[in-house]
Scaffold this motif. Structure first.
Motif, short mmCIF file in Angstrom:
data_model
loop_
_atom_site.label_atom_id
_atom_site.label_comp_id
_atom_site.label_asym_id
_atom_site.label_seq_id
_atom_site.Cartn_x
_atom_site.Cartn_y
_atom_site.Cartn_z
N ARG A 15 167.00 26.93 43.79
CA ARG A 15 166.44 26.58 42.48
C ARG A 15 166.03 27.78 41.65
NH1 ARG A 15 162.28 21.57 44.02
NH2 ARG A 15 163.69 20.49 45.46
N SER A 57 172.19 23.57 36.18
CA SER A 57 171.55 23.08 37.39
C SER A 57 171.92 21.64 37.71
CB SER A 57 170.02 23.18 37.26
OG SER A 57 169.35 22.54 38.32
N HIS A 70 163.92 25.45 37.35
CA HIS A 70 164.75 24.27 37.61
C HIS A 70 164.17 23.44 38.74
CE1 HIS A 70 168.15 24.69 34.90
NE2 HIS A 70 168.22 25.99 35.17
N SER A 97 170.14 19.63 33.69
CA SER A 97 169.75 20.44 32.54
C SER A 97 170.36 21.82 32.61
CB SER A 97 168.22 20.56 32.45
OG SER A 97 167.73 21.42 33.48
N THR A 146 171.50 29.14 32.61
CA THR A 146 171.67 28.60 33.95
C THR A 146 172.00 27.11 33.86
OG1 THR A 146 169.27 28.22 34.12
CG2 THR A 146 170.14 30.26 35.07
N ASP A 158 169.80 19.50 38.27
CA ASP A 158 168.73 18.64 37.73
C ASP A 158 169.06 18.09 36.35
OD1 ASP A 158 168.46 20.77 36.01
OD2 ASP A 158 166.48 21.38 36.70
N ILE A 215 170.82 25.58 41.37
CA ILE A 215 171.51 26.13 40.21
C ILE A 215 172.96 26.42 40.61
CG2 ILE A 215 171.54 27.97 38.48
CD1 ILE A 215 168.57 28.36 38.96
N CYS A 271 161.35 30.95 30.03
CA CYS A 271 162.33 29.97 29.57
C CYS A 271 162.20 29.79 28.06
CB CYS A 271 162.12 28.64 30.29
SG CYS A 271 163.34 27.38 29.85
N ARG A 297 165.78 24.44 26.53
CA ARG A 297 166.36 23.54 27.51
C ARG A 297 167.40 22.66 26.82
NH1 ARG A 297 164.32 20.83 32.08
NH2 ARG A 297 162.22 21.60 31.66
#
Length: 500
Positions: free
Chosen positions: A484, A182, A161, A186, A180, A184, A165, A197, A200
């Motif tokens: 993060r 976040s 991220h 996403s 997760t 950001d 989070i 990962c 997304r």
């Protein structure tokens, strides 16, 4: 002119005098032993100097009692200190005297002096150790027990991220993955074993504040700062797991990690991964940030909590609003649903949490609970008949659903408590804190362990949320923070309960 100067000087002096007087009053608290007799007619509050205090008399009396208890505690420690020092001096004098007699009587027995001196050192060290142990009783409850070692093992770090989070969750269906949410904008899905990962979700236009998975289908529910909640489907394929690294830690590691640089993170980022951008359902009836969302039992309805002071109940299939749950005086902070019953609990900055009952379709009752003195950051159900609430007032309270008038256990901590979680099988409470600590307690309020926090592992900033995974034989705890990253831990439950 002299007259003006004198007048000015006296005015300045008069201006300073009340300030000095108030300062003296604010700092002058008489120290009074509880055993001393007070003159008749003198109240406890009168024993505090400074009659211009704005504190109520009852509060001042309470402060006086607390100061008296602290004074008595340190007085006992001081007396014990004096007794131990006298004993040390007496033994030192006696053994030193024996050593001098031996040295003067026969020079060939000089070795005996060394032996006597060594004995003196041993006795002194023993007494000092005893003294140190006795004087540390007052803070012993804040330290980890000596047996709480090797209870927590680092499983994996999940790094990728670009911002903090806020929330994480574990899927309830196969394949089991970690999700997760976040700041950001996403939400990411991760392989628990490899830390890779897998997918997304980028459908939100604001911070993703929570993520929860459908109880039976491969669907996720995310809440966002864009005033909406999204329902979206996912499909992932787990990679082949690699042998786990041999990384373990002690649960009572107190080393600071502030010297670790912001960019020093391990693990695989998202890179080029499949991305979902369009939700299957959008819930958009709120007028403020949607801070949390959860599925009701069965997965046909969801509840959302917002900063607009309301919680909404939606139909999943149609995305239609069914009920608006109002009553909180300030912004909501969290919502949670019961795992087996149609019950919802919402928490708020108004220091309360509310229990909403949807078991009877014709009656939707609500109960308000005022057990905290600051923002209630989260309130969650257990598998049984309990609710656990955490607050910025640094306490966690355990409640019985059958009798919610007072908590059955209260846990007091040294830092604000964020989104808590309770393991389904063992009923262990995981507390994430603003001070980067994660502590484990049982339902009766007994502290079990603390997760590692060193310059090699652990979070470097505030820990926002925790989530348990007890699907396998081993028990895993996942934590996320504003550094993060998310971290997976393997918790040795048998050893943890044995320590208890």
């Amino acid at each position: 002119m002299p007259v003006e100067g004198g007048s000015s000087g006296s005015s300045a002096s008069a201006a300073r005098h009340p300030k000095q007087k108030r300062k003296a009053h604010s700092l002058s608290i008489r120290r009074t032993n509880s055993t001393e007799e007070r003159p008749p007619g003198i109240q406890r509050g009168d024993m505090l100097e400074g009659q211009d205090s704005k504190l109520p008399l009852s509060l001042r009396n309470n402060l006086l009692d607390l100061f008296g208890q602290i004074e008595r505690e340190f007085e006992n420690l001081y007396i014990e200190n004096l007794e131990l020092r006298r004993e040390i001096d007496s033994l030192n004098e006696r053994l030193t005297g024996d050593g001098q007699t031996i040295e003067g009587g026969d020079p060939t027995k000089g070795a005996l002096k060394t032996k006597a001196s060594h004995s003196t050192s041993q006795l002194s060290q023993k007494l000092k150790t005893t003294y140190k142990a006795s004087t540390s009783k007052i803070v012993s409850s804040f330290k980890a027990t000596t047996g709480s070692r090797a209870l927590c093992q680092l499983l994996k770090e999940y790094v990728g991220h670009r911002d903090g989070i806020w929330d994480l969750s574990i899927t309830r269906t196969q394949p089991v993955v970690l999700g997760t949410a976040s700041a950001d904008h996403s939400a990411l899905l991760w392989s628990i074993e490899t830390g890779k990962c897998l997918l997304r979700y980028a459908g939100h236009a604001g911070s993703v504040n929570s993520i929860k998975f459908h109880p039976t289908e491969q669907m996720a529910l995310t809440a966002s700062g864009d005033q909406t909640a999204h329902i979206w489907r996912y499909m992932v394929q787990l990679p082949v797991p690699q042998p786990p690294p041999d990384v373990s830690a002690l649960c009572d590691d107190d080393q600071d990690s502030s010297d670790r640089e912001e960019g020093e993170v391990d693990g695989e980022g998202p890179g080029e991964v499949p991305t979902v951008r369009v939700p299957t359902g959008t819930l958009k009836s709120h007028q403020g940030v949607v801070i949390a969302a959860d599925w009701l039992v069965g997965g046909r309805q969801v509840v959302t909590a917002s900063w607009d002071r309301a919680a909404n109940l939606y139909e999943v299939e149609t995305s239609e609003l069914v009920h608006t749950l109002t009553g909180h005086d300030q912004e909501l902070t969290h919502c949670c649903t019961h795992p087996t019953q149609r019950l919802v609990v919402t928490s708020s900055r108004d220091t309360t949490f509310r229990l909403w009952d949807f078991r009877d379709p014709s009656i939707h009752s609500v109960n308000v609970f005022q057990g905290h003195t600051d923002t209630v950051t989260s309130a969650v159900f257990t598998v049984g008949d309990n609710v656990v609430s955490g607050s910025d007032d640094r306490t966690v309270k355990v409640w019985d659903l059958k009798n919610m008038r007072s908590p059955i256990a209260t846990i007091r901590t040294d830092s604000a408590v964020n989104r808590i979680s309770v393991s389904a099988n063992q009923k262990i409470i995981a507390l994430p804190h603003d001070n980067r600590q994660v502590r484990l307690f049982d339902m009766s309020g007994v502290r079990l362990a603390r997760l590692p926090r060193s310059n090699r592992m652990g979070h470097r900033r505030m820990v926002c949320c925790t989530a348990w995974n007890e699907e396998n034989q081993s028990c895993n705890l996942f934590t996320c923070g504003f550094d993060r990253q998310a971290i997976g831990w393997n918790i040795n439950i048998p050893a943890l309960l044995q320590e208890k």
